[in-house]
Design an enzyme around this catalytic site. Sequence first.
Site, PDB file in Angstrom:
ATOM      1  CB  CYS A 119     -75.058  -0.740  18.289  1.00 12.73           C
ATOM      2  SG  CYS A 119     -74.394  -0.453  19.927  1.00 12.73           S
ATOM      3  CG  HIS A 143     -75.855   2.905  16.519  1.00 13.96           C
ATOM      4  ND1 HIS A 143     -76.695   2.970  17.616  1.00 13.96           N
ATOM      5  CD2 HIS A 143     -74.626   2.612  17.007  1.00 13.96           C
ATOM      6  CE1 HIS A 143     -75.993   2.727  18.706  1.00 13.96           C
ATOM      7  NE2 HIS A 143     -74.738   2.512  18.371  1.00 13.96           N
ATOM      8  CG  ASN A 158     -74.883   3.925  21.863  1.00 11.82           C
ATOM      9  OD1 ASN A 158     -75.826   3.183  21.595  1.00 11.82           O
ATOM     10  ND2 ASN A 158     -73.630   3.634  21.543  1.00 11.82           N
TER      11      ASN A 158
HETATM   12  O1  UT7 Z   1     -72.470   1.890  19.688  1.00 12.48           O
HETATM   13  C1  UT7 Z   1     -71.150   1.553  19.528  1.00 12.48           C
HETATM   14  C2  UT7 Z   1     -70.558   1.706  20.890  1.00 12.48           C
HETATM   15  N1  UT7 Z   1     -69.643   2.699  21.191  1.00 12.48           N
HETATM   16  C3  UT7 Z   1     -69.253   3.783  20.493  1.00 12.48           C
HETATM   17  O2  UT7 Z   1     -69.672   4.053  19.420  1.00 12.48           O
HETATM   18  C4  UT7 Z   1     -68.224   4.644  21.129  1.00 12.48           C
HETATM   19  C5  UT7 Z   1     -67.288   5.228  20.113  1.00 12.48           C
HETATM   20  N2  UT7 Z   1     -66.265   6.052  20.766  1.00 12.48           N
HETATM   21  C6  UT7 Z   1     -66.512   7.295  21.196  1.00 12.48           C
HETATM   22  O3  UT7 Z   1     -67.627   7.788  21.088  1.00 12.48           O
HETATM   23  C7  UT7 Z   1     -65.361   8.083  21.777  1.00 12.48           C
HETATM   24  O4  UT7 Z   1     -64.170   7.338  21.606  1.00 12.48           O
HETATM   25  C8  UT7 Z   1     -65.553   8.452  23.288  1.00 12.48           C
HETATM   26  C9  UT7 Z   1     -66.620   9.525  23.410  1.00 12.48           C
HETATM   27  C10 UT7 Z   1     -65.921   7.227  24.086  1.00 12.48           C
HETATM   28  C11 UT7 Z   1     -64.262   9.024  23.839  1.00 12.48           C
HETATM   29  O5  UT7 Z   1     -63.850  10.160  23.091  1.00 12.48           O
HETATM   30  P1  UT7 Z   1     -62.350  10.270  22.576  1.00 12.48           P
HETATM   31  O6  UT7 Z   1     -62.228  11.565  21.892  1.00 12.48           O
HETATM   32  O7  UT7 Z   1     -62.064   9.031  21.762  1.00 12.48           O
HETATM   33  O8  UT7 Z   1     -61.522  10.308  23.904  1.00 12.48           O
HETATM   34  P2  UT7 Z   1     -60.369   9.338  24.416  1.00 12.48           P
HETATM   35  O9  UT7 Z   1     -60.961   8.021  24.861  1.00 12.48           O
HETATM   36  O10 UT7 Z   1     -59.267   9.281  23.397  1.00 12.48           O
HETATM   37  O11 UT7 Z   1     -59.866  10.097  25.693  1.00 12.48           O
HETATM   38  C12 UT7 Z   1     -59.239  11.415  25.590  1.00 12.48           C
HETATM   39  C13 UT7 Z   1     -59.126  11.983  26.985  1.00 12.48           C
HETATM   40  C14 UT7 Z   1     -58.508  11.051  28.003  1.00 12.48           C
HETATM   41  O12 UT7 Z   1     -57.709  11.815  28.903  1.00 12.48           O
HETATM   42  P3  UT7 Z   1     -56.116  11.868  28.725  1.00 12.48           P
HETATM   43  O13 UT7 Z   1     -55.645  10.445  28.856  1.00 12.48           O
HETATM   44  O14 UT7 Z   1     -55.870  12.434  27.367  1.00 12.48           O
HETATM   45  O15 UT7 Z   1     -55.700  12.759  29.850  1.00 12.48           O
HETATM   46  C15 UT7 Z   1     -59.699  10.522  28.758  1.00 12.48           C
HETATM   47  O16 UT7 Z   1     -59.367  10.131  30.084  1.00 12.48           O
HETATM   48  O17 UT7 Z   1     -60.427  12.319  27.469  1.00 12.48           O
HETATM   49  C16 UT7 Z   1     -60.605  11.727  28.764  1.00 12.48           C
HETATM   50  N3  UT7 Z   1     -61.998  11.418  28.946  1.00 12.48           N
HETATM   51  C17 UT7 Z   1     -62.876  12.235  29.537  1.00 12.48           C
HETATM   52  N4  UT7 Z   1     -62.739  13.455  30.078  1.00 12.48           N
HETATM   53  C18 UT7 Z   1     -63.823  14.032  30.603  1.00 12.48           C
HETATM   54  C19 UT7 Z   1     -62.662  10.283  28.556  1.00 12.48           C
HETATM   55  N5  UT7 Z   1     -63.957  10.369  28.915  1.00 12.48           N
HETATM   56  C20 UT7 Z   1     -64.110  11.566  29.529  1.00 12.48           C
HETATM   57  C21 UT7 Z   1     -65.206  12.226  30.109  1.00 12.48           C
HETATM   58  N6  UT7 Z   1     -65.011  13.458  30.633  1.00 12.48           N
HETATM   59  N7  UT7 Z   1     -66.451  11.675  30.141  1.00 12.48           N
END
Ligand code: UT7
Length: 328
Positions: free
Chosen positions: A113, A252, A282
């Site tokens: 990225c 980004h 993204n």
């Molecule tokens: O360009 C660089 C590349 N990548 C990035 O910049 C990504 C950076 N990271 C992020 O944007 C965030 O970490 C995400 C959007 C990917 C995830 O958000 P988060 O607030 O960090 O969520 P998490 O991974 O800590 O997950 C929290 C909960 C989990 O459930 P439990 O275990 O608490 O029951 C996940 O399973 O949210 C759940 N979850 C979802 N629920 C509904 C994860 N993705 C989803 C989804 N829909 N799409």
Amino acid sequence: MGAKILGTGSYLPPKEVTNDDLAASLDTSDEWIFSHTGIHSRHIAGPEDCTSTMAVKAAQKALDAAKVPAEKIGAVIVATSTPDYDTFPSTACIVQNALGCVNAAAYDLQAACTGFIYALEQARCYLALHPTRPVLVIGSETLSRILDWKDRGSCILFGDGAGAVVIAATPGGNEGWTTHLRADGSGAEFILREGGTRLDPESDEAKSLSRALMLKGRQVFNFAVKTFADIIENLCAESGIKSSDLDMIVAHQANGRIIEATARRIDLPLDKFFMNIESTGNTSAASVPVALDQAVRAGRLKEGMRIVMAGFGSGLTYGGTMMTWPGN
Ligand code: UT7
């Protein structure tokens, strides 16, 4: 010898996929995705498009805006993590041929990225040695073809598209142009895609591996918030200005919450950050040049504005560049 951006262009494939479309086949919702990322929809390439075709469409617009004929271009640099071919030929060579950049060198650059920011700096280095030969810098990605569409933790984030600029040498100083590029390979496992030469292809491990993008979202999120703020603060310190002197940040578009957290951290109003993530998701290396082109075409960038472009992503890589926006 200085350098300036002469023209910008971008292309987003016509098919838009909304969060509700994803929620039809995935355990997610528009409410969750929007509240956690700021994304409502993303553009996904149809069968007629791939990384090189989108790059060509964006680059042609940049050449037209710059009024630079293709045969004048000295180098075509394509920043991408989703090349047309896994290894070679480079996507840049396909683009060079399609555009008729018959006097150009062409190569791909892979810094995920942050790729466009890295490529822009390479273009400035090229121009220092070849000041009469403008450079076409492109970020283009077809991420939809390397995603696991069953993994709600990653597939909801990404979209496809391409952005491009033509950059040329200008006599005189660098118009406040400062760049800060870094990498931290200790976080290499946070975003990766298997399928290279790391493993013997006949090994059981290689045969059982997924070839989809894998993301440790929370680790990347924390890295991004810290480094994004550091990039801006370092650029300001190197230039001897305060962050409040910045007119616009074209960053980004990884997650709206990363941008909001950074704005809070360095105490800058959110309206100084250009945002289009709601409708693009993204798009990795395409993200900054697409946002830049949209800002230009919306009349948001005016001559003399001090802007920062910044990126962060797999590698881990991060970096930013500060410049004074040129006039026509
Ligand atoms: O360009 C660089 C590349 N990548 C990035 O910049 C990504 C950076 N990271 C992020 O944007 C965030 O970490 C995400 C959007 C990917 C995830 O958000 P988060 O607030 O960090 O969520 P998490 O991974 O800590 O997950 C929290 C909960 C989990 O459930 P439990 O275990 O608490 O029951 C996940 O399973 O949210 C759940 N979850 C979802 N629920 C509904 C994860 N993705 C989803 C989804 N829909 N799409």
